[in-house]
Design a protein around this motif. Structure first.
Motif, mmCIF file in Angstrom:
data_model
loop_
_atom_site.group_PDB
_atom_site.id
_atom_site.type_symbol
_atom_site.label_atom_id
_atom_site.label_comp_id
_atom_site.label_asym_id
_atom_site.label_seq_id
_atom_site.Cartn_x
_atom_site.Cartn_y
_atom_site.Cartn_z
ATOM 1 N N GLU A 139 0.842 -1.198 0.000
ATOM 2 C CA GLU A 139 0.000 0.000 0.000
ATOM 3 C C GLU A 139 0.878 1.250 0.000
ATOM 4 N N VAL A 140 0.531 2.202 -0.862
ATOM 5 C CA VAL A 140 1.179 3.520 -0.844
ATOM 6 C C VAL A 140 0.414 4.383 0.147
ATOM 7 N N ARG A 141 1.119 4.893 1.165
ATOM 8 C CA ARG A 141 0.498 5.668 2.231
ATOM 9 C C ARG A 141 1.212 7.014 2.350
ATOM 10 N N GLU A 142 0.712 8.008 1.624
ATOM 11 C CA GLU A 142 1.291 9.356 1.626
ATOM 12 C C GLU A 142 2.780 9.295 1.271
ATOM 13 N N ASP A 143 3.679 9.444 2.258
ATOM 14 C CA ASP A 143 5.111 9.511 1.969
ATOM 15 C C ASP A 143 5.829 8.186 2.198
#
Length: 291
Positions: free
Chosen positions: A64-68
């Protein structure tokens, strides 16, 4: 040979797995993909009364891509990481390291969490996470905590994980700007553990000065090694003024000792390691220039 007898447990949730670790104590061992543990059990180099298999726990898998940051579930296989567009886009160094791990069947079963928790000194993923300043998400009866990669690896097959603590995820910062990444290793045969290897990450500013450097070595000690002294020495330098051969020499001279075995003497490993650092440096710098 076959392993000594053991009881098999297959929890369906993280909570169930942690509860088993608490109840069974020192007699229990977690198995993820089993690509490192099972050969040790079969050869009777290790024996446990209980194996706790994590493969049924869906919460431990995924990317999962989570902001930074990018979160990678500890149960995510090497092959899943190698196929992931998010990994290829945001954590290219993991993507580049994946084909170097064992062979295709091993990558289909082995997991990133298993590799990190096993903490083999010659493994690629621990070195990559160390160079990228990753953090490891864990859970125990005391709750959730994050452990920096710099604090996690303690020695040969030794980590900061407590006996009742489960590694659940790997959190890698997303890097932006003029960045370059490279991993280089030398092994006798494709798929073998590395005799010596190096990971390099560099970020340049608009004037081609080095803003950040991450460098880790593997196969050259009892654990993966962060070369902080060399990293700091190049900060602020114009990248064209850095001699790759000097970087390689300095990186290996910073080590207090280098192992020797049937695959090579300490001096041989140092020479190979120095070359791997220089090659990785050149490739990372070239990528950063063109980014």
């Amino acid at each position: 040979m076959k392993p000594a007898a053991f009881d098999y447990h297959s929890p369906a949730t993280v909570d169930e797995a942690v509860k088993l670790l608490v109840e069974l104590g020192d007699d229990a061992k977690i198995i993820a993909g089993g690509q490192s543990l099972m050969p040790m059990l079969n050869l009777r180099l290790a024996a446990f009364d209980h194996l706790v298999d994590l493969r049924r726990i869906d919460a431990l898998r995924g990317i999962e891509v989570r902001e930074d940051t990018v979160w990678i579930g500890a149960g995510t296989t090497h092959s899943e990481i190698g196929r992931s567009t998010d990994i290829r886009t945001h954590v290219r160094l993991l993507n580049e390291a994946t084909p170097l791990i064992g062979h295709f069947p091993i990558r289909n079963r082995g997991t990133i969490g298993g590799s990190i928790a096993h903490a083999d000194a010659a493994a690629e993923y621990p070195a990559v996470t160390l160079a990228l300043d990753a953090e490891f998400e864990t859970v125990s009866p005391r709750g959730v905590r994050r452990i920096k990669a710099a604090d996690f690896f303690k020695g040969l097959w030794s980590t900061e994980l407590a006996e009742d603590e489960l590694l659940t995820g790997i959190i890698v910062p997303i890097t932006r700007g003029r960045c370059g990444y490279a991993i280089e290793e030398f092994a006798r045969r494709s798929g073998d553990f590395a005799i010596a290897g190096a990971v390099v990450f560099v970020r340049l500013d608009a004037d081609s000065k080095i803003e950040h450097c991450g460098m880790a070595l593997f196969g050259l000690g009892s654990s993966v090694i962060r070369v902080a002294s060399v990293e700091q020495s190049v900060i602020g330098m114009i990248v064209d003024e850095v001699n790759p051969e000097t970087i390689g020499t300095d990186a290996l001279s910073s080590l207090s000792s280098v192992p020797a075995d049937l695959h090579g003497s300490a001096d041989y490993r140092k020479r190979v390691g120095s070359l791997m650092v220089a090659r990785a440096w050149c490739r990372a710098v070239e990528e950063a220039r063109n980014d």
